[in-house]
Design an enzyme around this catalytic site. Structure first.
Site, PDB file in Angstrom:
ATOM      1  N   CYS A 138     -32.622  96.180  12.072  1.00  0.00           N
ATOM      2  CA  CYS A 138     -33.420  97.312  12.564  1.00  0.00           C
ATOM      3  C   CYS A 138     -34.923  97.024  12.567  1.00  0.00           C
ATOM      4  O   CYS A 138     -35.629  97.377  13.518  1.00  0.00           O
ATOM      5  CB  CYS A 138     -33.114  98.552  11.734  1.00  0.00           C
ATOM      6  SG  CYS A 138     -33.070  98.244   9.966  1.00  0.00           S
ATOM      7  N   HIS A 255     -38.510 103.675  10.391  1.00  0.00           N
ATOM      8  CA  HIS A 255     -39.305 102.625   9.760  1.00  0.00           C
ATOM      9  C   HIS A 255     -40.681 102.550  10.430  1.00  0.00           C
ATOM     10  O   HIS A 255     -40.805 102.759  11.638  1.00  0.00           O
ATOM     11  CB  HIS A 255     -38.642 101.249   9.936  1.00  0.00           C
ATOM     12  CG  HIS A 255     -37.362 101.058   9.186  1.00  0.00           C
ATOM     13  ND1 HIS A 255     -36.894 101.919   8.220  1.00  0.00           N
ATOM     14  CD2 HIS A 255     -36.436 100.049   9.258  1.00  0.00           C
ATOM     15  CE1 HIS A 255     -35.749 101.468   7.732  1.00  0.00           C
ATOM     16  NE2 HIS A 255     -35.440 100.339   8.352  1.00  0.00           N
TER      17      HIS A 255
END
Ligand code: NAP
Length: 356
Positions: A138, A255
């Site tokens: 990711c 994130h």
């Protein structure tokens, strides 16, 4: 809005459908109008019979076993590497193409590692035979989405990146840990660690080095090594210089990454920002006057990676035309969506249709 796609005519298995990524895969499939009758929801024996709401009906979870894949066209794996290693060969044998979210096959030579906006051509051009396609890490996806428009325009020579990673990167257990620690802090008035936490440190009121194991020789943790290895594979550039530092922050979802890049050709602020025009999946949010830039809360639940805070690296001189080859930026992306589920579904959409 219902978007019809090539997926509607396929039978899709989701292995790990009860997890945070699996549920997000189902949400993305629902957004695309894939009917419940096309989906087989699978998880461990613990979850057999669990009902997952889907487009006004309910998917009933079955156990993922070697025999689960008869009649399946695409198996999207959102479980562990161990589950992927054990069951992907059976899915292939049954004639399904596997899109795997784990790290089990990402670096395997014959497995494409795909971010569709960057190297999706590798699968569009491929043969319509069952195979494994890996979904990248990711943090690597968010990093490369943020950098790719500039790389295409000006070339890239190196990347330095610090991540600020959400607890849901460690799955449902990470979300549960932060939720419990918020309640604990309310009761006790200070930080504390959830007993069931997948992290060694408290999440709430804290920041700590990424929980993946640290290599005693290199000093890199697993997440940092993945960013290096996978960025190089996706860009087809084994020598790419990447310097990552990976950290967890008390954020539920999405994130963030502070990125410094060196370019092959110098660019001005206007040229850097213009490089993002028309590039799918990345949105510039760079309002200096009101100090409004990407945040994980703005990125959460969204498909786009948000980029902003573009500024010349202050340690380098601007040339006479106001250009420099060193740029800093800040990016936020929902790691459950573009970092996992959305990217996996985008891969599945690109798979060549196959007559059974
Ligand atoms: N979280 C992220 O941000 C993220 C991002 C990119 C990639 N990934 C990767 O995606 C995968 C899933 O992560 P997650 O965060 O969604 O984890 P999670 O919330 O812990 O979910 C794990 C899933 O795996 C299932 N599972 C466990 N053992 C199984 C078995 N023996 N057979 C079949 N299914 C089994 C679980 O089913 P039960 O409910 O029955 O236990 C659950 O559905 C991992 O490989 C992870 O590294 C995660």
């Amino acid at each position: 809005v219902t978007i019809t796609s090539g997926l509607s005519s396929r039978r899709i298995a989701v292995v790990g459908a009860t997890g945070v990524v699996g549920r997000e895969v189902l949400a993305v499939l629902a957004d695309r109008g894939v009917p419940a009758s096309s989906i087989v929801a699978l998880a461990s024996s613990r979850s057999v019979g669990t009902g997952i709401p889907y487009r006004g009906s309910t998917l009933t979870v079955g156990e993922a076993t070697a025999g689960s894949f008869a009649g399946i066209d695409v198996a999207i794996f959102t479980a562990s590497s161990a589950v992927a290693r054990a069951l992907a060969p059976h899915a292939l044998e049954a004639g399904a193409t596997v899109v795997d979210n784990s790290s089990a096959f990402r670096l395997a030579k014959d497995v494409p590692l795909i971010v569709p906006e960057i190297n999706g051509g590798l699968i569009s051009a491929g043969e319509a035979k069952p195979r494994i396609i890996a979904n990248p890490n990711c943090s690597a996806i968010i990093l490369l989405m943020a950098v790719e428009p500039v790389r295409r325009r000006f070339g890239l020579s190196s990347i330095v990146v610090s991540t600020y990673q959400a607890v849901s990167g460690a799955g449902q257990a990470g979300l549960d840990a932060l939720t419990e620690e918020i309640a604990l802090a309310r009761e006790s008035g200070g930080p504390g660690r959830s007993q069931a936490s997948p992290f060694a440190e408290p999440c709430f009121l804290n920041v700590f080095s990424h929980n993946s194991a640290v290599d005693p020789v290199t000093g890199l943790n697993g997440e940092e090594q993945k960013i290096i290895d996978e960025s190089r594979k996706i860009l087809g550039w084994p020598g790419l210089a990447v310097t990552p530092t990976c950290v967890r922050v008390p954020v539920m979802r999405a994130h963030s990454e502070a990125i410094t890049i060196r370019l092959e050709k110098p660019a001005s602020y206007a040229e850097v920002v213009a490089a993002y025009e028309g590039f799918p999946g990345v949105r510039v949010m760079d309002d200096r006057a009101s100090n409004r830039f990407p945040t994980p809360l703005k990125a959460a639940g969204n498909d786009d990676v948000l980029v902003g805070r573009f500024r010349p690296d202050p340690s380098r001189e601007l040339d006479a035309s106001g250009r420099t080859d060193a740029w800093c930026l800040f990016a936020c992306g929902d790691q459950l969506r573009k970092g996992a589920a959305l990217n996996a579904v985008q891969i599945a959409e690109r798979l060549p249709l196959r007559a059974r």
